[in-house]
Write an enzyme that holds these catalytic residues in place. Structure first.
Site, short mmCIF file in Angstrom:
data_model
loop_
_atom_site.label_atom_id
_atom_site.label_comp_id
_atom_site.label_asym_id
_atom_site.label_seq_id
_atom_site.Cartn_x
_atom_site.Cartn_y
_atom_site.Cartn_z
N GLY A 145 43.66 39.04 38.75
CA GLY A 145 44.80 39.94 38.50
C GLY A 145 44.75 40.48 37.09
CG HIS A 146 42.45 42.96 35.30
ND1 HIS A 146 42.20 41.83 34.59
CD2 HIS A 146 41.24 43.45 35.66
CE1 HIS A 146 40.89 41.64 34.53
NE2 HIS A 146 40.29 42.60 35.17
CG ASP B 92 45.63 34.30 34.76
OD1 ASP B 92 45.29 35.26 35.48
OD2 ASP B 92 45.92 33.17 35.20
CE LYS C 219 39.23 38.05 32.73
NZ LYS C 219 40.21 36.95 32.80
CD GLN D 87 38.28 34.98 39.33
OE1 GLN D 87 37.09 35.23 39.37
NE2 GLN D 87 39.17 35.64 40.03
P1 IMP Z 1 40.34 30.79 44.37
O1 IMP Z 1 39.58 31.63 43.41
O2 IMP Z 1 41.43 31.52 45.10
O3 IMP Z 1 39.43 30.02 45.28
O4 IMP Z 1 41.13 29.67 43.52
C1 IMP Z 1 40.44 28.63 42.84
C2 IMP Z 1 41.10 28.32 41.50
O5 IMP Z 1 40.88 29.40 40.62
C3 IMP Z 1 42.61 28.12 41.58
O6 IMP Z 1 42.99 27.16 40.60
C4 IMP Z 1 43.14 29.48 41.19
O7 IMP Z 1 44.46 29.40 40.66
C5 IMP Z 1 42.13 29.87 40.12
N1 IMP Z 1 42.02 31.32 39.96
C6 IMP Z 1 41.38 32.20 40.75
N2 IMP Z 1 41.48 33.45 40.26
C7 IMP Z 1 42.17 33.35 39.12
C8 IMP Z 1 42.57 34.31 38.13
O8 IMP Z 1 42.29 35.51 38.18
N3 IMP Z 1 43.27 33.79 37.08
C9 IMP Z 1 43.55 32.47 36.97
N4 IMP Z 1 43.20 31.56 37.85
C10 IMP Z 1 42.51 31.99 38.92
#
Ligand code: IMP
Length: 427
Positions: A40-41, A13, A16, A227
């Site tokens: 998410g963008h 977040d 980017k 991420q």
């Molecule tokens: P998962 O990717 O859904 O398996 O989540 C694993 C961890 O990564 C959790 O703490 C999510 O909140 C975090 N996470 C996954 N995608 C994002 C993102 O795009 N931004 C911030 N945190 C993320």
């Protein structure tokens, strides 16, 4: 040879999407190479706001080809919903403008159910995933026996055969964790997924061969990270991470293109730190300042709407992310969010059991005991959203950016002072 990559150096977040959007017109191809609809963008384009998750931010530009490469995990329903959203606002996306890897893995409803059951079983230690079946799909990819790829999805006989093998076993596995689950029906999934396959088929191809050709033809590539480094499955705050290599380490494996083609690796950081989900966060602010940053910075998840945890800028964690990815320069985002906070702090080291530590701990248990050693930087009260040159920033804002640069050890070349493209200082 000219390729740029945009990597988040914190826990995701980092905004980017704005940097990718700014750089896209200088490139021919934008490549998304990891994660799925967990990312998410939020991008502002032509005065409108777009929320993208699985589609690369490059999709908004008609001049470039968007590639969803091998390392991505694809939920076809979510993908098509997003695509339809873009199509209704910006017109059709032809297969010449978007390519999906035939090697990418597919997310099915049982992945989501399985993840929910795993998270429930962990109780208070839940990872706090986005609940999109990302980790369970990657688990099947690594395990191989239950994996279904895009190439299988678009071939009806292969899809039927694979679902008939996999679904009964998934039902057994999920039932063992959650006896109340309603079993999945292979035929129903097949019927639903063949409708998705029919729409996706024109886009599915060998993206690795396409990208290799593009490199040979000196096309300009832009790798769009998802991420952030600290969520990297190998190098992040395991197990509170995502299930792919979300640091710069993942570019090569996720795209099939050697990172040796990259001549500009931009590390994107927020001027403060946020985190969603579980896991230690040494500079977290559980007070009014944290709440203020959340509200001013609109720090709520693009995908899940969850409030993000907010805290001071952490140079130990971010510096680690920068070295891990081998960045050339930094983009500091959301600096305007800090305007009006009188006393700013930047974490320059950790105190762990009385020791001053500057290396990011490899074990979350140690990180959980880390107390931030903070450097005070005086704040500024001026509105900086109209500033377009570093030299025109208030002295204290400049000092803040310089302190980040000094502590991380890479030059700050971009500073963002608002969500619009124009609200950007390019050094
Ligand atoms: P998962 O990717 O859904 O398996 O989540 C694993 C961890 O990564 C959790 O703490 C999510 O909140 C975090 N996470 C996954 N995608 C994002 C993102 O795009 N931004 C911030 N945190 C993320």
């Amino acid at each position: 040879m000219s390729a740029t990559s945009v990597i988040g150096l914190q826990w995701g977040d980092e905004a980017k999407g704005k940097i990718v959007d700014l750089l896209t017109p200088e490139h021919d191809i934008v490549v998304r190479y990891l994660g799925g609809n967990n990312a998410g963008h939020t991008v502002k384009f032509d005065g409108e706001t777009y929320k993208l998750s699985l589609l690369p931010a490059g999709i908004l530009h008609r001049s470039v080809v968007s590639v969803i490469a091998t390392g991505v995990v694809i939920n076809p329903k979510a993908f098509l919903t997003e695509l339809d959203g873009i199509t209704s606002r910006r017109g059709d996306v032809p297969p010449t403008q978007m390519l999906i890897s035939d090697r990418a893995h597919v997310i099915f409803p049982y992945h989501i159910a399985e993840e929910a059951a795993f998270e429930k079983a962990r109780g208070g230690n839940a990872i706090g995933t986005t609940g999109r079946g990302i980790g369970t799909c990657y688990r099947d990819k690594a395990g191989r026996t239950h994996a279904i790829r895009m190439a299988d999805l678009i071939r009806p006989e292969a899809l039927k055969r694979r679902l008939n093998e996999v679904v009964p076993q998934k039902n057994q596995a999920i039932k063992a964790l959650d006896p109340s689950m309603t079993p999945f029906d292979a035929d129903a999934i097949f019927a639903e997924y063949t409708t998705y396959a029919d729409r996706l088929r024109p886009y599915v191809t060998d993206t690795t061969a396409f990208l290799h050709r593009a490199v040979r033809e000196n096309k300009k590539l832009l790798f769009e990270g998802a991420q952030g480094c600290l969520l990297d499955i190998d190098h992040g705050t395991f197990p509170y991470v995502t299930s792919s290599n979300s640091s710069g380490c993942g570019i090569h494996s996720g795209s099939g293109v050697s990172e040796r083609v990259i001549n500009r690796m931009i590390g994107v950081v927020k001027a403060y730190t946020t985190r969603v989900g579980g896991g230690p966060f040494p500079t977290e602010l559980l007070n009014e300042t944290g709440n203020r940053i959340r509200e001013v910075g609109r720090e709520y998840g693009t995908v899940t709407g969850r409030p993000r945890r907010c805290g001071w800028f952490d140079a130990v964690a971010t510096g680690y992310g920068a070295r891990l990815s081998g960045v050339d320069c930094l983009a500091v985002m959301l600096l305007d969010v800090l305007s009006g906070i009188p006393d700013l702090q930047i974490c320059e080291a950790y105190d762990i059991d009385g020791q001053r530590v500057v290396d990011f701990p490899s074990q979350v248990e140690d990180l959980a005991r880390a107390k931030p050693i903070l450097r005070s930087v005086p704040g500024w009260t001026e509105d900086i959203t109209g500033v377009r040159k570093l030299a025109n920033l208030p002295a204290n804002a400049r000092r803040y950016v310089d302190t980040i640069q000094e502590l991380i050890g890479y030059p700050v070349q971009i500073v963002s002072v608002g969500p619009d493209r124009e609200q950007t200082i390019l050094d």
